[in-house]
Design an enzyme around this catalytic site. Structure first.
Site, PDB file in Angstrom:
ATOM      1  N   LYS A  89      -7.491  -5.034  13.102  1.00  0.00           N
ATOM      2  CA  LYS A  89      -6.312  -4.334  13.620  1.00  0.00           C
ATOM      3  C   LYS A  89      -5.849  -4.932  14.955  1.00  0.00           C
ATOM      4  CE  LYS A  89      -5.639  -1.561  10.218  1.00  0.00           C
ATOM      5  NZ  LYS A  89      -4.409  -1.656   9.414  1.00  0.00           N
TER       6      LYS A  89
ATOM      7  N   ALA B 145     -11.509  -5.482  14.652  1.00  0.00           N
ATOM      8  CA  ALA B 145     -11.133  -6.907  14.732  1.00  0.00           C
ATOM      9  C   ALA B 145      -9.847  -7.156  13.946  1.00  0.00           C
ATOM     10  CB  ALA B 145     -12.266  -7.778  14.187  1.00  0.00           C
TER      11      ALA B 145
ATOM     12  N   TYR C 139     -13.041  -3.393  11.203  1.00  0.00           N
ATOM     13  CA  TYR C 139     -11.697  -2.787  11.200  1.00  0.00           C
ATOM     14  C   TYR C 139     -11.003  -3.039  12.542  1.00  0.00           C
ATOM     15  CZ  TYR C 139      -8.235   0.976  10.414  1.00  0.00           C
ATOM     16  OH  TYR C 139      -7.088   1.715  10.253  1.00  0.00           O
TER      17      TYR C 139
ATOM     18  N   GLY D 256       0.825  -1.209   0.000  1.00  0.00           N
ATOM     19  CA  GLY D 256       0.000   0.000   0.000  1.00  0.00           C
ATOM     20  C   GLY D 256       0.855   1.253   0.000  1.00  0.00           C
ATOM     21  N   ALA D 257       1.875   1.257  -0.872  1.00  0.00           N
ATOM     22  CA  ALA D 257       2.895   2.310  -0.788  1.00  0.00           C
ATOM     23  C   ALA D 257       2.728   3.415  -1.829  1.00  0.00           C
ATOM     24  CB  ALA D 257       4.289   1.676  -0.908  1.00  0.00           C
TER      25      ALA D 257
ATOM     26  N   ARG E 124       0.452   5.677  -1.838  1.00  0.00           N
ATOM     27  CA  ARG E 124      -0.064   6.924  -1.232  1.00  0.00           C
ATOM     28  C   ARG E 124      -0.079   6.794   0.282  1.00  0.00           C
ATOM     29  NH1 ARG E 124      -5.990   6.180  -0.671  1.00  0.00           N
ATOM     30  NH2 ARG E 124      -6.484   4.102  -1.444  1.00  0.00           N
TER      31      ARG E 124
ATOM     32  N   SER F 110      -3.636  -0.082  14.504  1.00  0.00           N
ATOM     33  CA  SER F 110      -4.380   1.169  14.696  1.00  0.00           C
ATOM     34  C   SER F 110      -4.771   1.304  16.162  1.00  0.00           C
ATOM     35  CB  SER F 110      -5.665   1.139  13.846  1.00  0.00           C
ATOM     36  OG  SER F 110      -6.520   2.201  14.202  1.00  0.00           O
TER      37      SER F 110
ATOM     38  N   ASN G  17       1.385  -2.625   5.369  1.00  0.00           N
ATOM     39  CA  ASN G  17       0.701  -1.331   5.585  1.00  0.00           C
ATOM     40  C   ASN G  17      -0.666  -1.248   4.906  1.00  0.00           C
ATOM     41  OD1 ASN G  17       0.614   1.789   5.915  1.00  0.00           O
ATOM     42  ND2 ASN G  17       0.492   1.453   3.702  1.00  0.00           N
TER      43      ASN G  17
END
Ligand code: NAP
Length: 246
Positions: free
Chosen positions: A158, A156, A154, A11-12, A14, A141, A89
């Site tokens: 993270k 769960a 989300y 996920g690099a 942005r 997170s 990421n």
């Protein structure tokens, strides 16, 4: 290809991933800049790094596809013969109150944020164990630590990232492979740009520093965990959240 270290950041193209690439890039490291849809900005980042003498290339995979996640690591290992640093990421949100959340929205978040991370960790661990050195860093997170209304899927995923990392850290500790997580609070990226003004104000009131963080703040913690200075730290989670997790 012979570089001191080979790095994959997912996920690099942005946001936080892009800042992580910038923080890790150096002439001695070859960086794989992974993207799913952000091809143009991923390629632009790779070109910027080339101007600075920092080697990289872009690599595409949709992490909602488990086979594509597995193939991502095998392509890198076939090409480079190694993978020294994995930064997990890539992630997404599909927010909804629990009583209204569909199975599809639950599964979509778990697939990318949790299952794909598991696959990438597993495949990377195989090569790092053999090399007797490695760094796996996952972006969790604050929501994985404290939960959040409207984000049961989300939260769960993270929390799972932290628990998976602690488990793998125990399995790999004697092989000199560390596994850690970074838990950002609210960071200025596309993910938080969609929040309504009143929601943003509400979150700001919960941050002791009274401001959102920057992608570079998260990247600095990742760079620390990736370096030699952090060689005795494993199974940990560093919060980068302006004091939210106090
Ligand atoms: P972002 O700007 O929304 O970027 C999300 C990234 O994830 C993009 O690079 C995207 O790739 C990638 N991605 C999404 N779905 C994907 C899929 N199916 N396959 C492969 N890649 C996919 O988010 P961000 O704020 O930079 O977040 C980065 C990480 O930090 C995420 O794990 C997020 O949960 C975590 N985080 C963010 C915050 C925050 O406040 N921003 C706080 C805590 C944790 P493409 O653009 O190429 O499609």
């Amino acid at each position: 290809m012979s570089h001191k270290q080979v790095v994959l950041v997912t996920g690099a193209g942005r946001g936080i991933g892009r800042a992580i690439v910038r923080a890790l890039a150096s002439p001695e490291r070859f960086i794989y800049i992974h993207y799913s849809t952000s091809e143009d900005s991923a390629k632009a980042l790779s070109e910027e790094l080339a101007q600075e003498g920092k080697p990289s290339r872009t690599i595409q995979a949709d992490l909602s596809d488990s086979e594509a996640a597995k193939a991502l690591i095998s392509e890198i290992v076939e090409e480079s013969g190694r993978l020294d640093i994995l930064v997990n990421n890539a992630g997404l949100t599909r927010d909804q109150l629990t009583v209204r959340m569909s199975d599809e929205d639950y599964d979509a978040v778990i697939q990318v944020n949790q299952k794909a991370q598991f696959i990438l960790m597993r495949e990377a661990a195989k090569i790092m164990m053999r090399k007797r050195w490695g760094r796996i860093i996952s972006i969790s997170s604050i929501v994985g630590l404290k939960g959040n209304a409207g984000q049961i899927n989300y939260a769960a995923s993270k929390a799972a990232v932290i628990a998976m990392g602690k488990s793998l850290a125990q399995e790999l500790a004697t092989r000199n492979v560390t596994v850690n997580a970074v838990a950002p609070g609210f960071i200025e990226t596309d993910m938080t740009a969609v929040l309504a003004e009143d929601v943003r104000e509400h979150y700001l009131a919960t941050i002791p520093m009274r401001r959102l963080g920057k992608a570079e703040d998260v990247a600095a913690a990742v760079a620390f965990l990736a370096g030699e200075e952090a060689n005795y730290i494993t199974g940990q989670t560093i919060s980068v959240d302006g004091g939210m997790n106090l």
